[in-house]
Design a protein around this motif. Structure first.
Motif, mmCIF file in Angstrom:
data_model
loop_
_atom_site.group_PDB
_atom_site.id
_atom_site.type_symbol
_atom_site.label_atom_id
_atom_site.label_comp_id
_atom_site.label_asym_id
_atom_site.label_seq_id
_atom_site.Cartn_x
_atom_site.Cartn_y
_atom_site.Cartn_z
ATOM 1 N N SER A 18 0.730 -1.182 0.129
ATOM 2 C CA SER A 18 -0.164 0.114 0.085
ATOM 3 C C SER A 18 0.791 1.335 0.067
ATOM 4 O O SER A 18 1.532 1.605 1.063
ATOM 5 N N ARG A 19 0.698 2.186 -1.196
ATOM 6 C CA ARG A 19 1.428 3.284 -1.062
ATOM 7 C C ARG A 19 3.016 3.054 -0.971
ATOM 8 O O ARG A 19 3.940 3.782 -0.428
ATOM 9 N N GLY A 20 3.410 1.821 -1.762
ATOM 10 C CA GLY A 20 4.923 1.393 -1.725
ATOM 11 C C GLY A 20 5.611 0.735 -0.413
ATOM 12 O O GLY A 20 6.393 0.382 -0.395
ATOM 13 N N GLU A 21 4.581 0.661 0.542
ATOM 14 C CA GLU A 21 4.918 -0.154 1.668
ATOM 15 C C GLU A 21 4.249 -1.464 1.996
ATOM 16 O O GLU A 21 2.874 -1.723 1.341
ATOM 17 N N VAL A 22 4.992 -2.452 2.710
ATOM 18 C CA VAL A 22 4.471 -3.714 2.771
ATOM 19 C C VAL A 22 3.640 -3.605 4.020
ATOM 20 O O VAL A 22 4.044 -3.201 4.958
ATOM 21 N N VAL A 23 2.104 -3.924 3.949
ATOM 22 C CA VAL A 23 1.394 -4.020 5.092
ATOM 23 C C VAL A 23 1.123 -5.525 5.359
ATOM 24 O O VAL A 23 0.936 -6.112 4.496
ATOM 25 N N ILE A 24 1.426 -5.685 6.936
ATOM 26 C CA ILE A 24 1.125 -7.122 7.128
ATOM 27 C C ILE A 24 -0.308 -7.115 7.623
ATOM 28 O O ILE A 24 -0.599 -6.600 8.713
ATOM 29 N N ALA A 25 -1.218 -7.929 7.066
ATOM 30 C CA ALA A 25 -2.509 -8.011 7.583
ATOM 31 C C ALA A 25 -2.879 -9.197 8.417
ATOM 32 O O ALA A 25 -3.714 -9.050 9.262
ATOM 33 N N LEU A 26 -2.036 -10.242 8.358
ATOM 34 C CA LEU A 26 -2.172 -11.468 9.206
ATOM 35 C C LEU A 26 -0.843 -11.817 9.505
ATOM 36 O O LEU A 26 -0.083 -12.069 8.415
ATOM 37 N N ASN A 27 -0.456 -12.194 10.756
ATOM 38 C CA ASN A 27 0.922 -12.619 11.049
ATOM 39 C C ASN A 27 0.955 -14.044 11.940
ATOM 40 O O ASN A 27 0.466 -13.723 12.945
ATOM 41 N N ASN A 28 0.838 -15.240 11.043
ATOM 42 C CA ASN A 28 1.246 -16.460 11.558
ATOM 43 C C ASN A 28 0.064 -16.576 12.708
ATOM 44 O O ASN A 28 0.223 -17.194 13.779
ATOM 45 N N VAL A 29 -1.016 -16.579 12.126
ATOM 46 C CA VAL A 29 -2.390 -17.000 12.693
ATOM 47 C C VAL A 29 -2.872 -18.636 12.466
ATOM 48 O O VAL A 29 -2.662 -19.017 11.395
ATOM 49 N N SER A 30 -2.926 -19.248 13.738
ATOM 50 C CA SER A 30 -3.371 -20.428 13.503
ATOM 51 C C SER A 30 -4.709 -20.817 14.581
ATOM 52 O O SER A 30 -4.857 -20.063 15.534
ATOM 53 N N LEU A 31 -5.500 -21.802 14.042
ATOM 54 C CA LEU A 31 -6.827 -22.117 14.933
ATOM 55 C C LEU A 31 -7.198 -23.685 14.294
ATOM 56 O O LEU A 31 -6.862 -24.077 13.182
ATOM 57 N N ARG A 32 -8.078 -24.100 15.160
ATOM 58 C CA ARG A 32 -8.731 -25.379 14.666
ATOM 59 C C ARG A 32 -10.173 -25.350 15.212
ATOM 60 O O ARG A 32 -10.478 -24.994 16.175
ATOM 61 N N VAL A 33 -10.961 -26.022 14.254
ATOM 62 C CA VAL A 33 -12.391 -25.654 14.547
ATOM 63 C C VAL A 33 -12.969 -27.334 14.333
ATOM 64 O O VAL A 33 -12.849 -27.752 13.305
ATOM 65 N N ASP A 34 -13.435 -27.918 15.406
ATOM 66 C CA ASP A 34 -13.788 -29.324 15.276
ATOM 67 C C ASP A 34 -15.505 -29.201 14.825
ATOM 68 O O ASP A 34 -16.189 -28.001 15.468
ATOM 69 N N LYS A 35 -16.060 -30.335 14.530
ATOM 70 C CA LYS A 35 -17.497 -30.352 14.229
ATOM 71 C C LYS A 35 -17.922 -30.146 15.547
ATOM 72 O O LYS A 35 -17.922 -30.447 16.672
ATOM 73 N N SER A 36 -19.292 -29.445 15.297
ATOM 74 C CA SER A 36 -20.058 -28.860 16.485
ATOM 75 C C SER A 36 -19.669 -27.796 17.309
ATOM 76 O O SER A 36 -20.390 -27.484 18.168
ATOM 77 N N GLU A 37 -18.526 -27.473 16.861
ATOM 78 C CA GLU A 37 -18.008 -26.199 17.527
ATOM 79 C C GLU A 37 -18.562 -25.007 16.678
ATOM 80 O O GLU A 37 -19.016 -24.970 15.533
ATOM 81 N N LEU A 38 -18.783 -23.798 17.541
ATOM 82 C CA LEU A 38 -19.360 -22.617 16.987
ATOM 83 C C LEU A 38 -18.141 -21.323 17.289
ATOM 84 O O LEU A 38 -18.136 -21.026 18.121
ATOM 85 N N PHE A 39 -17.326 -21.325 16.180
ATOM 86 C CA PHE A 39 -16.084 -20.492 16.266
ATOM 87 C C PHE A 39 -16.268 -19.086 15.696
ATOM 88 O O PHE A 39 -16.952 -18.716 15.040
ATOM 89 N N CYS A 40 -15.870 -18.302 16.953
ATOM 90 C CA CYS A 40 -15.873 -16.852 16.592
ATOM 91 C C CYS A 40 -14.377 -16.129 16.723
ATOM 92 O O CYS A 40 -13.689 -16.510 17.328
ATOM 93 N N VAL A 41 -14.180 -15.358 15.380
ATOM 94 C CA VAL A 41 -12.968 -14.559 15.410
ATOM 95 C C VAL A 41 -13.493 -13.200 15.796
ATOM 96 O O VAL A 41 -14.166 -12.661 15.337
ATOM 97 N N LEU A 42 -13.012 -12.582 16.880
ATOM 98 C CA LEU A 42 -13.255 -11.475 17.659
ATOM 99 C C LEU A 42 -12.211 -10.448 17.546
ATOM 100 O O LEU A 42 -10.951 -10.551 17.550
ATOM 101 N N GLY A 43 -12.431 -9.167 17.282
ATOM 102 C CA GLY A 43 -11.460 -8.137 17.288
ATOM 103 C C GLY A 43 -11.952 -6.927 16.763
ATOM 104 O O GLY A 43 -12.989 -6.757 16.209
ATOM 105 N N PRO A 44 -11.178 -5.803 17.051
ATOM 106 C CA PRO A 44 -11.905 -4.498 16.734
ATOM 107 C C PRO A 44 -11.609 -4.427 15.199
ATOM 108 O O PRO A 44 -11.069 -5.221 14.528
ATOM 109 N N ASN A 45 -12.206 -3.349 14.713
ATOM 110 C CA ASN A 45 -12.186 -2.805 13.194
ATOM 111 C C ASN A 45 -10.526 -2.785 12.604
ATOM 112 O O ASN A 45 -9.915 -2.250 13.596
ATOM 113 N N GLY A 46 -10.318 -3.482 11.653
ATOM 114 C CA GLY A 46 -8.999 -3.488 11.011
ATOM 115 C C GLY A 46 -8.120 -4.594 11.730
ATOM 116 O O GLY A 46 -6.741 -4.470 11.421
ATOM 117 N N SER A 47 -8.483 -5.298 12.552
ATOM 118 C CA SER A 47 -7.663 -6.305 13.373
ATOM 119 C C SER A 47 -7.342 -7.673 12.383
ATOM 120 O O SER A 47 -6.499 -8.480 12.684
#
Length: 260
Positions: A18-47
């Motif tokens: 963006s405008r010649g700069e590297v923007v890191i939107a996600l950095n080494n994110v891991s998760l696991r969702v098993d059957k019958s789980e209801l998984f939420c990704v929570l965070g403020p705007n822009g997270s």
């Protein structure tokens, strides 16, 4: 391919220029969702919540790997993946707003329809889903005539109409009033045994009352991961949202309240 057990995300990273700069939107994110789980990704705007869902759906280039029952999603044919995963956000094609509710929901059957034109089976499935979500009475209304809350329900109907094995919902509670959010929370909890669901929100109360497991994101980094009571603590929420929180424990439910 039947998704019987889990989806796993390992070391997902997303960056762009963006405008010649590297923007890191996600950095080494891991998760696991098993059957019958209801998984939420929570965070403020822009997270990085939306970017994470798009990475899981294969809509953005990313580092790391997405495994569906142990199979690398990148090695699956795109058509096969489109039948397994249903990603729901906002209407991205303005022309769709001129469609009726039923026409819009029918379009989402195309990846799984057995014929070029909609069949009686497609119409039956669409109306069944609309009835479950309480929008069947809107079937002849155009999308541009709906309230924001009604449109969100239609988007969920569109996501469910193709019988996905994995449902990805980007802020399904946005622009809803309190009653509609409560109804949506109940609907998602009912669906969790039928479809593996991951949803994003920035609303802490909605996450606490809906999810069984939560990943908290901030600035593209996973801050906390676990069940609701483990993750939605005063310390974590105050740090991520930058305001003071109090968490009331009501039996099995943790009720986070920002201090104004």
């Amino acid at each position: 391919m039947e998704v019987e057990s889990f989806i796993e995300v390992k070391g997902i990273g997303v960056k762009y220029r963006s405008r010649g700069e590297v923007v890191i939107a996600l950095n080494n994110v891991s998760l696991r969702v098993d059957k019958s789980e209801l998984f939420c990704v929570l965070g403020p705007n822009g997270s990085g919540k939306t970017t994470l869902l798009k990475a899981i759906a294969g809509l953005v280039k990313h580092d790391g790997v997405v495994l569906i029952d142990g199979v690398n999603a990148l090695r699956m044919p795109k058509k096969a993946l489109a039948k397994i995963i249903s990603y729901s956000s906002d209407i991205s094609v303005p022309e769709m707003l001129s469609l009726t509710v039923e026409e819009a929901v029918l379009t989402s059957r195309y990846p799984v329809s057995k014929s070029f034109l909609e069949s009686s089976e497609d119409i039956y499935k669409v109306r069944e889903v609309m009835e479950v979500l309480g929008v069947l009475n809107l079937r002849n209304r155009k999308l541009n005539e709906l309230s924001a809350g009604e449109l969100k329900k239609v988007l969920l109907a569109m996501a469910l109409a193709k019988d996905p094995k994995i449902l990805l919902l980007d802020e399904p509670d946005a622009h809803m009033d309190i009653r509609s959010r409560v109804e949506l929370s109940k609907t998602l909890r009912t669906l969790k045994d039928k479809v593996l669901t991951i949803f994003t929100t920035h609303d802490v109360a909605f996450a606490a009352n809906t999810a069984t497991k939560v990943l908290v994101l901030n600035n593209g980094v996973g801050v906390a991961l676990g069940n609701v009571k483990e993750v939605l603590t005063e310390e974590v929420l105050s740090k991520v949202y930058g305001v003071e929180f109090r968490v009331l424990n009501d039996g099995e439910i943790a009720v986070p309240i920002p201090v104004y």
